[in-house]
Design an enzyme around this catalytic site. Structure first.
Site, PDB file in Angstrom:
ATOM      1  N   ARG A 179      49.267 -92.838 -52.038  1.00  0.00           N
ATOM      2  CA  ARG A 179      47.729 -93.063 -51.969  1.00  0.00           C
ATOM      3  C   ARG A 179      47.355 -92.162 -50.752  1.00  0.00           C
ATOM      4  O   ARG A 179      46.267 -91.359 -50.800  1.00  0.00           O
ATOM      5  CB  ARG A 179      47.182 -94.426 -51.997  1.00  0.00           C
ATOM      6  N   CYS A 237      43.590-100.128 -44.952  1.00  0.00           N
ATOM      7  CA  CYS A 237      44.356-100.018 -46.262  1.00  0.00           C
ATOM      8  C   CYS A 237      43.270 -99.591 -47.024  1.00  0.00           C
ATOM      9  O   CYS A 237      42.363 -98.967 -46.885  1.00  0.00           O
ATOM     10  CB  CYS A 237      45.074-101.345 -46.469  1.00  0.00           C
TER      11      CYS A 237
END
Length: 281
Positions: A179, A237
């Site tokens: 990611r 995050c």
């Protein structure tokens, strides 16, 4: 640091048998799995109280605040009292995923001024592995607590602050490496990472059994990413959940870090914010 971060299974067993047992919070949550309450009802540590991350540990989502904005202090206090936490009482938090979700509750309660809050090292898996009892069903609500919360005991940054940390301090991206590189993006508006951020996947904080790595190993892990020389450290995050686990690991290692609550979900929702791709900051 100001307070210990973890409690072992053996310590929790002794505490639960003591005259002043802690409140045990079960934060059963995983991205893409909305059945945390059902998992809790199936099997949980005796006396543990279920905590719903989406509704009790976060405000409603928004483009500006991300998928899990911080709850208002008054809303969190109402929830904490509903869980039965009394002033000065110890709290032990866990999930069934290496504490990557439970760390959100740990961080929020510490941020709200409670110091006697720890993570069950190894989470529910360690309790199971020790052969300790579990119970099923949904128990009656505990007697209401009386705890009084404040706010601001732990540092936070907004999007501008995160961008500044990426330029002049150290900004860690706690998401999975793919990611960070922008190869996949399962939930947020755009792929990539905040320019200048350094990849430090949360899963690498843990040993194979789901416990935190020893403090020395964590210190080396973060030092390799620049923590040893950075004057300020921030973490983000996807939505501010697993970043809390990174902050716990940093604290074990002897570093203090600020949370960017909106994280990538808020950053990527703003088309004016740039997105970097690839394995380099």
């Amino acid at each position: 640091m100001s307070a210990r971060v973890t409690t072992t299974v053996a310590e929790l067993r002794e505490l639960l048998a003591s005259d002043e047992p802690p409140v045990v919070l079960d934060v059963r949550w995983a991205l893409g799995d909305p059945h945390g309450r059902a998992h809790y009802a199936e099997a949980h540590i005796p006396g543990a109280v279920y905590v719903d991350l989406d509704t009790e540990l976060a405000a409603p989502p928004s483009p500006e605040g991300g998928r899990h904005p911080l709850p208002r202090t008054e809303d969190l206090q109402e929830a904490v009292r509903r869980w039965g936490i009394r002033q000065g009482q110890q709290v032990v938090v866990h999930d069934d995923l290496g504490n990557t979700a439970a760390a959100r509750a740990w961080w929020l309660l510490r941020h709200a001024g409670l110091t006697g809050v720890t993570l069950l090292d190894g989470a529910l898996g360690a309790w199971r592995a020790a052969g300790l009892p579990l119970e099923s069903g949904v128990p009656a609500d505990p007697p209401p607590g009386d705890v009084v919360l404040a706010e601001g005991a732990l540092p936070t940054v907004d999007a501008e602050g995160a961008a500044e940390l990426a330029r002049s301090g150290l900004l860690l991206d706690a998401r999975a490496a793919e990611r960070y590189r922008g190869e996949v993006e399962p939930v947020d508006p755009r792929a990539g990472h905040i320019p200048g951020a350094v990849s430090a996947p949360t899963g690498e904080n843990l040993a194979a059994d789901g416990t935190f790595l020893p403090a020395g190993e964590l210190r080396e892990r973060f030092a390799r990413r620049g923590a040893g020389t950075a004057e300020r450290i921030g973490v983000y995050c996807g939505s501010g959940v697993t970043a809390a686990h990174q902050i716990a690991a940093l604290e074990i290692a002897g570093y203090r870090a600020a949370l960017f609550p909106g994280s990538w979900s808020a950053w990527s929702a703003d088309p004016a914010r740039p997105a970097a791709r690839g394995g380099r900051p």
